[in-house]
Design a protein around this motif. Structure first.
Motif, PDB file in Angstrom:
ATOM      1  N   ALA A  72       0.842  -1.200   0.000  1.00  0.00           N
ATOM      2  CA  ALA A  72       0.000   0.000   0.000  1.00  0.00           C
ATOM      3  C   ALA A  72       0.871   1.243   0.000  1.00  0.00           C
ATOM      4  O   ALA A  72       1.684   1.438   0.908  1.00  0.00           O
ATOM      5  CB  ALA A  72      -0.918  -0.002   1.219  1.00  0.00           C
ATOM      6  N   GLN A  73       0.706   2.072  -1.039  1.00  0.00           N
ATOM      7  CA  GLN A  73       1.492   3.294  -1.135  1.00  0.00           C
ATOM      8  C   GLN A  73       1.209   4.199   0.055  1.00  0.00           C
ATOM      9  O   GLN A  73       0.076   4.298   0.528  1.00  0.00           O
ATOM     10  CB  GLN A  73       1.176   4.020  -2.442  1.00  0.00           C
ATOM     11  CG  GLN A  73       1.570   3.235  -3.687  1.00  0.00           C
ATOM     12  CD  GLN A  73       3.032   2.853  -3.705  1.00  0.00           C
ATOM     13  OE1 GLN A  73       3.889   3.685  -3.411  1.00  0.00           O
ATOM     14  NE2 GLN A  73       3.331   1.601  -4.028  1.00  0.00           N
ATOM     15  N   ASN A  74       2.274   4.865   0.496  1.00  0.00           N
ATOM     16  CA  ASN A  74       2.194   5.677   1.701  1.00  0.00           C
ATOM     17  C   ASN A  74       3.343   6.676   1.658  1.00  0.00           C
ATOM     18  O   ASN A  74       4.407   6.358   1.122  1.00  0.00           O
ATOM     19  CB  ASN A  74       2.342   4.761   2.935  1.00  0.00           C
ATOM     20  CG  ASN A  74       2.381   5.518   4.232  1.00  0.00           C
ATOM     21  OD1 ASN A  74       1.397   6.107   4.628  1.00  0.00           O
ATOM     22  ND2 ASN A  74       3.526   5.507   4.892  1.00  0.00           N
ATOM     23  N   PRO A  75       3.140   7.893   2.147  1.00  0.00           N
ATOM     24  CA  PRO A  75       4.280   8.824   2.197  1.00  0.00           C
ATOM     25  C   PRO A  75       5.465   8.184   2.911  1.00  0.00           C
ATOM     26  O   PRO A  75       5.330   7.660   4.013  1.00  0.00           O
ATOM     27  CB  PRO A  75       3.718  10.009   2.996  1.00  0.00           C
ATOM     28  CG  PRO A  75       2.249   9.968   2.745  1.00  0.00           C
ATOM     29  CD  PRO A  75       1.901   8.516   2.641  1.00  0.00           C
ATOM     30  N   GLY A  76       6.604   8.184   2.265  1.00  0.00           N
ATOM     31  CA  GLY A  76       7.742   7.442   2.784  1.00  0.00           C
ATOM     32  C   GLY A  76       7.711   6.037   2.217  1.00  0.00           C
ATOM     33  O   GLY A  76       7.356   5.815   1.063  1.00  0.00           O
ATOM     34  N   LEU A  77       8.020   5.048   3.032  1.00  0.00           N
ATOM     35  CA  LEU A  77       8.014   3.665   2.573  1.00  0.00           C
ATOM     36  C   LEU A  77       6.594   3.100   2.569  1.00  0.00           C
ATOM     37  O   LEU A  77       5.794   3.411   3.454  1.00  0.00           O
ATOM     38  CB  LEU A  77       8.903   2.809   3.483  1.00  0.00           C
ATOM     39  CG  LEU A  77      10.407   3.120   3.466  1.00  0.00           C
ATOM     40  CD1 LEU A  77      11.120   2.263   4.498  1.00  0.00           C
ATOM     41  CD2 LEU A  77      10.983   2.888   2.076  1.00  0.00           C
ATOM     42  N   PRO A  78       6.251   2.256   1.586  1.00  0.00           N
ATOM     43  CA  PRO A  78       4.906   1.664   1.533  1.00  0.00           C
ATOM     44  C   PRO A  78       4.661   0.720   2.712  1.00  0.00           C
ATOM     45  O   PRO A  78       5.595   0.205   3.324  1.00  0.00           O
ATOM     46  CB  PRO A  78       4.909   0.894   0.201  1.00  0.00           C
ATOM     47  CG  PRO A  78       6.076   1.413  -0.572  1.00  0.00           C
ATOM     48  CD  PRO A  78       7.085   1.859   0.438  1.00  0.00           C
ATOM     49  N   HIS A  79       3.367   0.495   2.996  1.00  0.00           N
ATOM     50  CA  HIS A  79       2.973  -0.496   3.997  1.00  0.00           C
ATOM     51  C   HIS A  79       2.903  -1.877   3.341  1.00  0.00           C
ATOM     52  O   HIS A  79       2.582  -1.994   2.157  1.00  0.00           O
ATOM     53  CB  HIS A  79       1.602  -0.165   4.588  1.00  0.00           C
ATOM     54  CG  HIS A  79       1.549   1.152   5.291  1.00  0.00           C
ATOM     55  ND1 HIS A  79       2.562   1.607   6.101  1.00  0.00           N
ATOM     56  CD2 HIS A  79       0.582   2.117   5.327  1.00  0.00           C
ATOM     57  CE1 HIS A  79       2.228   2.789   6.603  1.00  0.00           C
ATOM     58  NE2 HIS A  79       1.033   3.115   6.154  1.00  0.00           N
ATOM     59  N   ALA A  80       3.185  -2.909   4.112  1.00  0.00           N
ATOM     60  CA  ALA A  80       3.161  -4.282   3.602  1.00  0.00           C
ATOM     61  C   ALA A  80       2.041  -5.080   4.274  1.00  0.00           C
ATOM     62  O   ALA A  80       1.836  -4.967   5.482  1.00  0.00           O
ATOM     63  CB  ALA A  80       4.503  -4.958   3.857  1.00  0.00           C
ATOM     64  N   TRP A  81       1.334  -5.886   3.466  1.00  0.00           N
ATOM     65  CA  TRP A  81       0.241  -6.714   3.950  1.00  0.00           C
ATOM     66  C   TRP A  81       0.413  -8.156   3.470  1.00  0.00           C
ATOM     67  O   TRP A  81       0.965  -8.410   2.406  1.00  0.00           O
ATOM     68  CB  TRP A  81      -1.098  -6.237   3.394  1.00  0.00           C
ATOM     69  CG  TRP A  81      -1.670  -4.964   3.912  1.00  0.00           C
ATOM     70  CD1 TRP A  81      -1.447  -3.697   3.427  1.00  0.00           C
ATOM     71  CD2 TRP A  81      -2.621  -4.819   4.970  1.00  0.00           C
ATOM     72  NE1 TRP A  81      -2.188  -2.778   4.116  1.00  0.00           N
ATOM     73  CE2 TRP A  81      -2.924  -3.438   5.069  1.00  0.00           C
ATOM     74  CE3 TRP A  81      -3.251  -5.708   5.840  1.00  0.00           C
ATOM     75  CZ2 TRP A  81      -3.827  -2.941   5.997  1.00  0.00           C
ATOM     76  CZ3 TRP A  81      -4.149  -5.217   6.770  1.00  0.00           C
ATOM     77  CH2 TRP A  81      -4.422  -3.836   6.850  1.00  0.00           C
ATOM     78  N   PHE A  82      -0.109  -9.066   4.233  1.00  0.00           N
ATOM     79  CA  PHE A  82      -0.361 -10.417   3.749  1.00  0.00           C
ATOM     80  C   PHE A  82      -1.509 -10.983   4.570  1.00  0.00           C
ATOM     81  O   PHE A  82      -1.469 -10.961   5.806  1.00  0.00           O
ATOM     82  CB  PHE A  82       0.859 -11.335   3.871  1.00  0.00           C
ATOM     83  CG  PHE A  82       0.632 -12.683   3.251  1.00  0.00           C
ATOM     84  CD1 PHE A  82       0.639 -12.832   1.880  1.00  0.00           C
ATOM     85  CD2 PHE A  82       0.375 -13.801   4.036  1.00  0.00           C
ATOM     86  CE1 PHE A  82       0.399 -14.075   1.287  1.00  0.00           C
ATOM     87  CE2 PHE A  82       0.139 -15.044   3.459  1.00  0.00           C
ATOM     88  CZ  PHE A  82       0.159 -15.178   2.085  1.00  0.00           C
ATOM     89  N   VAL A  83      -2.554 -11.464   3.888  1.00  0.00           N
ATOM     90  CA  VAL A  83      -3.707 -12.062   4.557  1.00  0.00           C
ATOM     91  C   VAL A  83      -3.927 -13.440   3.960  1.00  0.00           C
ATOM     92  O   VAL A  83      -3.892 -13.603   2.727  1.00  0.00           O
ATOM     93  CB  VAL A  83      -4.979 -11.201   4.387  1.00  0.00           C
ATOM     94  CG1 VAL A  83      -6.088 -11.728   5.290  1.00  0.00           C
ATOM     95  CG2 VAL A  83      -4.699  -9.741   4.690  1.00  0.00           C
ATOM     96  N   CYS A  84      -4.142 -14.427   4.806  1.00  0.00           N
ATOM     97  CA  CYS A  84      -4.338 -15.783   4.289  1.00  0.00           C
ATOM     98  C   CYS A  84      -5.223 -16.590   5.224  1.00  0.00           C
ATOM     99  O   CYS A  84      -5.463 -16.208   6.372  1.00  0.00           O
ATOM    100  CB  CYS A  84      -2.995 -16.487   4.110  1.00  0.00           C
ATOM    101  SG  CYS A  84      -2.129 -16.825   5.662  1.00  0.00           S
ATOM    102  N   TYR A  85      -5.729 -17.706   4.706  1.00  0.00           N
ATOM    103  CA  TYR A  85      -6.432 -18.671   5.547  1.00  0.00           C
ATOM    104  C   TYR A  85      -5.909 -20.061   5.221  1.00  0.00           C
ATOM    105  O   TYR A  85      -5.398 -20.321   4.120  1.00  0.00           O
ATOM    106  CB  TYR A  85      -7.953 -18.596   5.384  1.00  0.00           C
ATOM    107  CG  TYR A  85      -8.464 -18.795   3.981  1.00  0.00           C
ATOM    108  CD1 TYR A  85      -8.691 -20.068   3.455  1.00  0.00           C
ATOM    109  CD2 TYR A  85      -8.762 -17.695   3.170  1.00  0.00           C
ATOM    110  CE1 TYR A  85      -9.179 -20.244   2.167  1.00  0.00           C
ATOM    111  CE2 TYR A  85      -9.245 -17.855   1.890  1.00  0.00           C
ATOM    112  CZ  TYR A  85      -9.459 -19.139   1.387  1.00  0.00           C
ATOM    113  OH  TYR A  85      -9.940 -19.311   0.122  1.00  0.00           O
TER     114      TYR A  85
END
Length: 597
Positions: free
Chosen positions: A513-526
């Motif tokens: 996810a783009q964000n001022p500065g470094l992007p945020h990181a996600w991972f969602v799973c089941y």
């Protein structure tokens, strides 16, 4: 009427009035005024009730009580000629200078019969020495307060919460419910939301005082009633593993059971150790903020919503082929795909597996904001999940009307391609995404919760939580299967392969996810993907890429879960014989992968 008769009549009337008043005060309301007189001649020194113990789902202690001893000096009971000796002796026992004891004694002006706090959290060994010197310490009193003890310092801190003295605003709101000044109450987490169960009923010493308010004797001791114990849905061992995997990354991890809504683990970092002093806690970056319940842009993990809407609304189908040259042109604007060389010819299903931005730019443009919001709401986004914890944010899904009202601007296709890939004005919480992916995996959305049971003083269940079904997934069965297949392939061979654990097939999605500065990181799973037992939502602020840090975090947790908790025996190599559970049906995997193209 003679003067004698007149005065006799007045006398009889006055006597009747006086008799009636005495009868009213002493007979009809005798008990009331007797109690009022008794209370007026007494003072109650409160004895705080021990708060209830908090357990994990297997009754391992997460939070208990410990005695904290505080030393007070009561001026009324200290002969003037002995004060100097008391200051000296008490200073020696507390390992503090005599001058410091004097300063504390005279610093606070209190009535003679009220105690002056000299020292807190005194060790039992020191308390024993004070009691041994009791004859030489007139006016010194040791009071024991039940304080919280943390067997696993900092663990699940945002779930458990912390306690502190009630504030003026809180007292104003809670006074009608029996709260008093000086009470210790829950300020966050379970401690706050279930405070009325945990706090118990305080007792006290009823002390008779004279006309000057000076204590004479103890009239009555009212024993406190312990608070009720609370059993959480949290799995302590899993919680500790989750916190170990999240490590020092700023972010959050949520693990839940998608078939019940039970929160098995919830970690937010930076965390706080409620057993430490404020000076030590405040050095962290917003340690009291529960990032698992806070809103962030989702990035590519939102692409499931876009694809759900496009398939259901007939804006695309599984057989359509789009072309990704590594960029997407819209008028004079060029939006890049994360893969600069492009994905080439690619279907929408493969587009989800490989997280092709160009595919979702196009689908977002076709759908527009209102259709995307419609399907986001089906998954529960843009509203609170209703979890029994404070701090939860609603998140946000934008519409054309909202933009017009908020900024006075029209909605453009450029806005649509942004929200198609989960960027722009969208905000979601890690908890919301865990609930959403659980809904994809099972077809059902349950209300998440952390309190499983409340036990009375005899250990009997006074309350037991029941799973609360909020909604069923209304997508067609075929489209649900397509989504699950694409998400399975994300972990099997796509961008989420870092989370692959042999013997535990999972389905999930990476996100950046783009964000001022470094992007945020996600991972969602089941997992397991064919019949989910757990959902993991992993978020790291400024973590850059979800296929790296967050996928590895989820992979660590999946590996631990397989080795310690997995209820099913699964052979990943027997892929054609595997199945997905849908309602009461078991659909073989080979049927899911049959294509007409």
């Amino acid at each position: 009427m003679s003067r004698v008769n007149f005065f006799l009549a007045v006398f009889v009337l006055l006597f009747f009035v006086l008799f009636s008043r005495l009868f009213f005060l002493q007979v009809l309301n005798g008990n009331y005024y007797s109690k009022a007189a008794d209370d007026n001649a007494a003072r109650v020194n409160p004895i705080l009730a021990p708060r209830g113990i908090i357990f994990d789902r297997d009754h391992k202690i997460l939070l208990k009580n410990r005695p904290e001893f505080s030393v007070y000096m009561i001026p009324h009971f200290m002969p003037k000629e002995k004060k100097d000796g008391v200051f000296t002796l008490l200073g020696e026992l507390l390992s503090a200078p005599k001058e410091e004891i004097e300063r504390r004694f005279y610093e606070k002006k209190t009535p003679l019969f009220e105690g002056v706090l000299i020292a807190t959290d005194v060790s039992p060994a020191v308390v024993t020495r004070i009691e041994e010197q009791r004859p030489n310490l007139p006016g010194v009193e040791v009071i024991c307060f039940p304080m919280r003890a943390y067997p696993h310092p900092g663990a699940a801190s945002h779930v458990l919460g912390y306690i502190a003295e009630i504030g003026p605003t809180e007292l104003k709101d809670l006074q009608s419910r029996g709260y008093r000044q000086g009470d210790i109450i829950g300020k966050d987490g379970v401690e706050k939301n279930y405070d009325e169960y945990l706090r118990g009923v305080s007792g006290g010493k009823k002390i008779e005082v004279d006309a000057f308010g000076r204590p004479i004797r103890v009239k009555e001791i009212i024993e406190p009633t312990n608070g009720k114990d609370v059993v959480l849905t949290i799995d302590l061992d899993l919680q500790l593993q989750v916190e170990k995997s999240l490590a020092n990354n700023e972010g959050a991890v949520v693990v839940l059971n998608p078939k019940t809504g039970e929160i098995l683990a919830m970690a937010s970092h930076p965390y706080y150790d409620a057993g430490k002093k404020w000076e030590d806690i405040s050095q962290n970056n917003h340690p009291f903020m529960n990032r698992a319940l806070s809103g962030y842009p989702p990035g590519s993990i939102f692409k499931v919503v876009t694809l759900s809407a496009a398939l259901e609304e007939g804006k695309t189908n599984e057989n359509e082929i789009l072309y990704c040259p590594g960029y997407y042109t819209l008028g004079r604007r060029t939006a890049k795909c994360w893969l600069a060389s492009g994905h080439g010819r690619i279907s929408p299903i493969e587009g989800l597996t490989w997280s092709c931005d160009v595919v979702f730019y196009e689908l977002g443009r076709r759908l527009g904001p209102d259709l995307i919001k419609k399907y986001a709401q089906i998954y529960g986004l843009g509203e609170k999940t209703g979890i029994d914890l404070p701090q939860e944010k609603r998140g946000f899904i934008p519409t054309a009307d909202w933009k017009k009202t908020r900024f006075g601007e029209n909605w453009y296709d450029g806005d649509s391609i942004n929200i198609g890939i989960g960027q722009g004005f969208i905000q979601v919480t890690p908890l919301q995404m865990a609930v959403m992916y659980g809904m994809i995996g099972t077809g059902k959305r349950f209300k998440p919760y952390v309190v499983k049971e409340i036990l009375d003083g005899n250990g009997k269940k006074e309350y037991e939580a029941k799973p609360e079904l909020i909604a069923q997934l209304t997508l067609s069965l075929r489209n649900q299967i397509l989504l699950r297949q694409a998400l399975h392939d994300v972990v099997w061979r796509g961008t989420g392969i870092a989370a692959y654990v042999p013997g535990l097939p999972a389905a999930g999605k990476t996100g950046t996810a783009q964000n001022p500065g470094l992007p945020h990181a996600w991972f969602v799973c089941y997992a397991p993907y064919n019949d989910p037992e757990i959902v993991i939502a992993s978020f790291v602020a400024h973590g850059e890429h979800g296929d790296r840090v967050t996928a590895h975090i989820a992979g660590d947790i999946l590996k631990w879960y397989k080795e310690n908790r997995l209820k099913q025996k699964i052979n990943e190599e027997a892929r054609p014989d595997q199945y997905i559970v849908h309602g009461s049906s078991r659909i073989p995997y080979h049927r899911l992968t049959e294509r007409s193209d």
